[in-house]
Write a protein that holds these residues in place. Structure first.
Motif, PDB file in Angstrom:
ATOM      1  N   SER A  54      54.722  82.159 164.340  1.00 49.44           N
ATOM      2  CA  SER A  54      54.557  81.367 163.138  1.00 49.44           C
ATOM      3  C   SER A  54      55.677  80.348 163.124  1.00 49.44           C
ATOM      4  CB  SER A  54      54.414  82.141 161.933  1.00 49.44           C
ATOM      5  OG  SER A  54      54.247  81.427 160.715  1.00 49.44           O
ATOM      6  N   ARG A  55      56.962  80.808 163.099  1.00 46.67           N
ATOM      7  CA  ARG A  55      58.302  80.006 162.838  1.00 46.67           C
ATOM      8  C   ARG A  55      58.288  78.777 163.840  1.00 46.67           C
ATOM      9  NH1 ARG A  55      63.735  81.639 162.759  1.00 46.67           N
ATOM     10  NH2 ARG A  55      63.844  79.582 161.438  1.00 46.67           N
ATOM     11  N   CYS A  56      57.682  79.127 165.088  1.00 49.32           N
ATOM     12  CA  CYS A  56      57.964  78.250 166.339  1.00 49.32           C
ATOM     13  C   CYS A  56      56.813  77.166 165.976  1.00 49.32           C
ATOM     14  CB  CYS A  56      57.628  78.963 167.676  1.00 49.32           C
ATOM     15  SG  CYS A  56      58.710  80.108 168.373  1.00 49.32           S
ATOM     16  N   VAL A  57      55.805  77.281 165.344  1.00 48.84           N
ATOM     17  CA  VAL A  57      54.711  76.531 164.879  1.00 48.84           C
ATOM     18  C   VAL A  57      55.325  75.563 163.806  1.00 48.84           C
ATOM     19  CG1 VAL A  57      52.466  76.167 163.874  1.00 48.84           C
ATOM     20  CG2 VAL A  57      52.774  78.025 165.942  1.00 48.84           C
ATOM     21  N   ASP A  58      55.893  76.405 162.849  1.00 53.96           N
ATOM     22  CA  ASP A  58      56.099  75.417 161.743  1.00 53.96           C
ATOM     23  C   ASP A  58      57.546  74.674 162.002  1.00 53.96           C
ATOM     24  OD1 ASP A  58      54.484  76.765 160.304  1.00 53.96           O
ATOM     25  OD2 ASP A  58      55.719  78.415 159.558  1.00 53.96           O
ATOM     26  N   GLY A  81      56.457  72.346 165.804  1.00 55.75           N
ATOM     27  CA  GLY A  81      55.175  71.861 165.818  1.00 55.75           C
ATOM     28  C   GLY A  81      54.405  72.237 167.189  1.00 55.75           C
ATOM     29  N   VAL A  82      54.736  73.244 167.718  1.00 50.36           N
ATOM     30  CA  VAL A  82      53.768  73.596 169.051  1.00 50.36           C
ATOM     31  C   VAL A  82      52.607  74.477 168.343  1.00 50.36           C
ATOM     32  CG1 VAL A  82      55.986  74.237 170.367  1.00 50.36           C
ATOM     33  CG2 VAL A  82      55.069  75.936 168.808  1.00 50.36           C
ATOM     34  N   LYS A  83      52.054  74.612 169.356  1.00 47.03           N
ATOM     35  CA  LYS A  83      50.585  75.638 169.102  1.00 47.03           C
ATOM     36  C   LYS A  83      50.653  76.815 169.753  1.00 47.03           C
ATOM     37  CE  LYS A  83      48.319  71.787 167.180  1.00 47.03           C
ATOM     38  NZ  LYS A  83      47.751  71.708 166.088  1.00 47.03           N
ATOM     39  N   ILE A  84      49.663  77.574 168.899  1.00 44.22           N
ATOM     40  CA  ILE A  84      49.489  78.907 169.622  1.00 44.22           C
ATOM     41  C   ILE A  84      48.222  79.124 170.622  1.00 44.22           C
ATOM     42  CG2 ILE A  84      48.786  81.433 169.105  1.00 44.22           C
ATOM     43  CD1 ILE A  84      50.470  81.207 166.441  1.00 44.22           C
ATOM     44  N   GLN A  85      48.545  79.500 171.787  1.00 36.18           N
ATOM     45  CA  GLN A  85      47.466  79.465 172.773  1.00 36.18           C
ATOM     46  C   GLN A  85      46.853  80.990 172.895  1.00 36.18           C
ATOM     47  OE1 GLN A  85      46.503  76.609 174.350  1.00 36.18           O
ATOM     48  NE2 GLN A  85      48.204  75.519 173.170  1.00 36.18           N
ATOM     49  N   VAL A  86      45.655  81.103 172.692  1.00 32.98           N
ATOM     50  CA  VAL A  86      45.099  82.451 173.122  1.00 32.98           C
ATOM     51  C   VAL A  86      44.128  82.419 174.003  1.00 32.98           C
ATOM     52  CG1 VAL A  86      43.849  84.302 171.837  1.00 32.98           C
ATOM     53  CG2 VAL A  86      45.136  82.839 170.443  1.00 32.98           C
ATOM     54  N   ASN A 136      46.280  75.553 164.071  1.00 34.02           N
ATOM     55  CA  ASN A 136      47.472  75.786 164.994  1.00 34.02           C
ATOM     56  C   ASN A 136      47.096  76.907 166.026  1.00 34.02           C
ATOM     57  OD1 ASN A 136      49.165  73.900 163.601  1.00 34.02           O
ATOM     58  ND2 ASN A 136      49.819  75.592 161.852  1.00 34.02           N
ATOM     59  N   VAL A 137      46.085  77.271 166.012  1.00 29.50           N
ATOM     60  CA  VAL A 137      45.700  78.166 166.964  1.00 29.50           C
ATOM     61  C   VAL A 137      44.389  77.745 167.838  1.00 29.50           C
ATOM     62  CG1 VAL A 137      44.970  80.269 167.388  1.00 29.50           C
ATOM     63  CG2 VAL A 137      45.852  79.876 165.367  1.00 29.50           C
ATOM     64  N   GLU A 138      44.502  77.710 169.313  1.00 32.28           N
ATOM     65  CA  GLU A 138      43.758  77.236 170.007  1.00 32.28           C
ATOM     66  C   GLU A 138      43.272  78.419 170.984  1.00 32.28           C
ATOM     67  OE1 GLU A 138      45.678  73.903 172.403  1.00 32.28           O
ATOM     68  OE2 GLU A 138      45.408  72.711 170.691  1.00 32.28           O
ATOM     69  N   ALA A 139      41.841  78.560 171.280  1.00 27.51           N
ATOM     70  CA  ALA A 139      41.361  79.929 171.757  1.00 27.51           C
ATOM     71  C   ALA A 139      40.546  79.200 173.171  1.00 27.51           C
ATOM     72  CB  ALA A 139      40.602  80.563 171.213  1.00 27.51           C
ATOM     73  N   SER A 140      40.858  79.666 174.243  1.00 28.19           N
ATOM     74  CA  SER A 140      40.103  79.437 175.614  1.00 28.19           C
ATOM     75  C   SER A 140      40.003  80.632 176.508  1.00 28.19           C
ATOM     76  CB  SER A 140      40.919  78.542 176.275  1.00 28.19           C
ATOM     77  OG  SER A 140      42.266  78.891 176.507  1.00 28.19           O
ATOM     78  N   SER A 163      55.737  71.926 156.963  1.00 28.74           N
ATOM     79  CA  SER A 163      56.019  73.145 157.188  1.00 28.74           C
ATOM     80  C   SER A 163      57.447  73.276 157.914  1.00 28.74           C
ATOM     81  CB  SER A 163      55.218  73.698 158.482  1.00 28.74           C
ATOM     82  OG  SER A 163      55.270  72.658 159.401  1.00 28.74           O
ATOM     83  N   LYS A 164      57.936  72.005 158.310  1.00 28.81           N
ATOM     84  CA  LYS A 164      59.489  71.960 158.903  1.00 28.81           C
ATOM     85  C   LYS A 164      60.421  72.217 157.887  1.00 28.81           C
ATOM     86  CE  LYS A 164      58.537  69.174 162.767  1.00 28.81           C
ATOM     87  NZ  LYS A 164      58.871  67.782 163.688  1.00 28.81           N
ATOM     88  N   GLN A 165      60.118  72.194 156.620  1.00 26.93           N
ATOM     89  CA  GLN A 165      61.013  72.071 155.293  1.00 26.93           C
ATOM     90  C   GLN A 165      60.886  73.675 154.633  1.00 26.93           C
ATOM     91  OE1 GLN A 165      60.410  67.881 154.008  1.00 26.93           O
ATOM     92  NE2 GLN A 165      62.614  68.484 153.079  1.00 26.93           N
TER      93      GLN A 165
END
Length: 309
Positions: A228-232, A235-240, A277-281, A150-152
């Protein structure tokens, strides 16, 4: 009036009527000297609507700074007002994607640049600022599934009313591809700034668990695109995280908050964010941001916060 006179008037009347009928039914006769011809409508000449041929863009990628060049008369196709790739993807495209993967693996300083097109008369059904970016993101996810990092991959959206669908509403290859070369050690300061802004001011949604959809403002759609760009790229995750007010049982509220977080995660995944890439808690009622003794405060506490780690 004498019988002879009546006979002559009858002949004259017959001549006049016959002449008028002859002029009326004769197309080539010039009976009206002043150009006042009788015009009749030709009902046999039906104007057919203009048929605009469908645009068919080839799957073409070339590197101006290298020796990579592919082009085939197939592509990723979409329905109008939709950002899901029409299946199946042709074997020709999949074969060229393998070549692209091998080339990018050998050249880690090169990115595949994807621009998705959209028409002005399409309805944006995605969580992104426009359908073009949503389509580019969908193609990006396919490339990732085929082993391209995804980085490329860089994605963009662009209005293009010159792309025309066929009669069934299919857009053939509403995309443009390119190869971008970066210098070693190059950093994207704009991306870093956007990611920091999301951490400081997360996306906050207020909705009920049973709602069928989430309505986003233009600013919120841009935040989704930035996430989405930050994740790609990073390498971070989206936190919900789901939150509730303090009405009812604390354990029940913890489950309620989780339900809200899961609903938001499902929405993001449906809109092209990869599930991993999405974590829900849930925080339940443990982190109020307003006074729970007022209805206004309780409304603010019933929220779902979306950010990145």
């Amino acid at each position: 009036m004498s019988k002879k006179t009546s006979y002559l008037l009858g002949i004259l009347f017959t001549i006049i009527i016959g002449t008028l009928l002859y002029c009326y039914f004769c197309d080539d006769c010039h009976c009206f000297p002043n150009g006042e011809e009788v015009v009749t409508e030709d009902t046999n000449n039906i104007v057919e609507p203009e048929v605009i041929p469908a645009t068919r863009n080839a799957f073409a990628i070339s590197d101006a700074d290298g020796d990579f060049n592919i082009k085939i008369n197939d592509n990723f196709n979409f329905k109008t007002s939709n950002f899901s790739i029409i299946e199946p993807i042709s074997t020709g495209v999949t074969a060229e994607v393998v070549k692209l993967k091998d080339y990018l693996q050998l050249n880690p300083l090169k990115d595949i640049d994807i621009t998705g097109y959209y028409r002005n008369d399409e309805t944006n059904t995605s969580a992104y600022p426009n359908l073009g970016l949503a389509r580019a993101n969908t193609v990006k996810n396919y490339l990732i599934s085929q082993g391209i990092p995804s980085k490329q991959i860089d994605t963009h959206g662009q209005l293009n009313d010159d792309i025309n669908p066929d009669n069934s509403g299919t857009l053939y290859g509403p995309l443009k591809f390119g190869i971008v070369t970066f210098e070693d050690g190059n950093t994207d300061e704009a991306l870093a700034t956007a990611c920091d802004a999301i951490r400081k001011n997360p996306l906050v949604l207020y909705f009920k668990t049973g709602e069928a959809q989430i309505s986003l403002t233009a600013e919120q759609r841009q935040m989704i695109a930035d996430m989405s760009r930050c994740v790609d790229k990073l390498g971070v995750k989206i936190q919900v995280v789901g939150h509730t007010d303090n009405t009812g049982n604390a354990d029940a509220n913890m489950k309620l908050g989780q339900g809200r977080a899961d609903f938001a995660k499902t929405y993001l995944v449906r809109n092209g964010i990869l599930n991993d890439n999405v974590e829900a808690s849930s925080k339940g009622q443990t982190e109020p941001i307003a006074d729970n003794t007022t209805e206004e405060g309780r409304t603010k506490n019933r929220r779902t916060v979306i950010t990145i780690n």
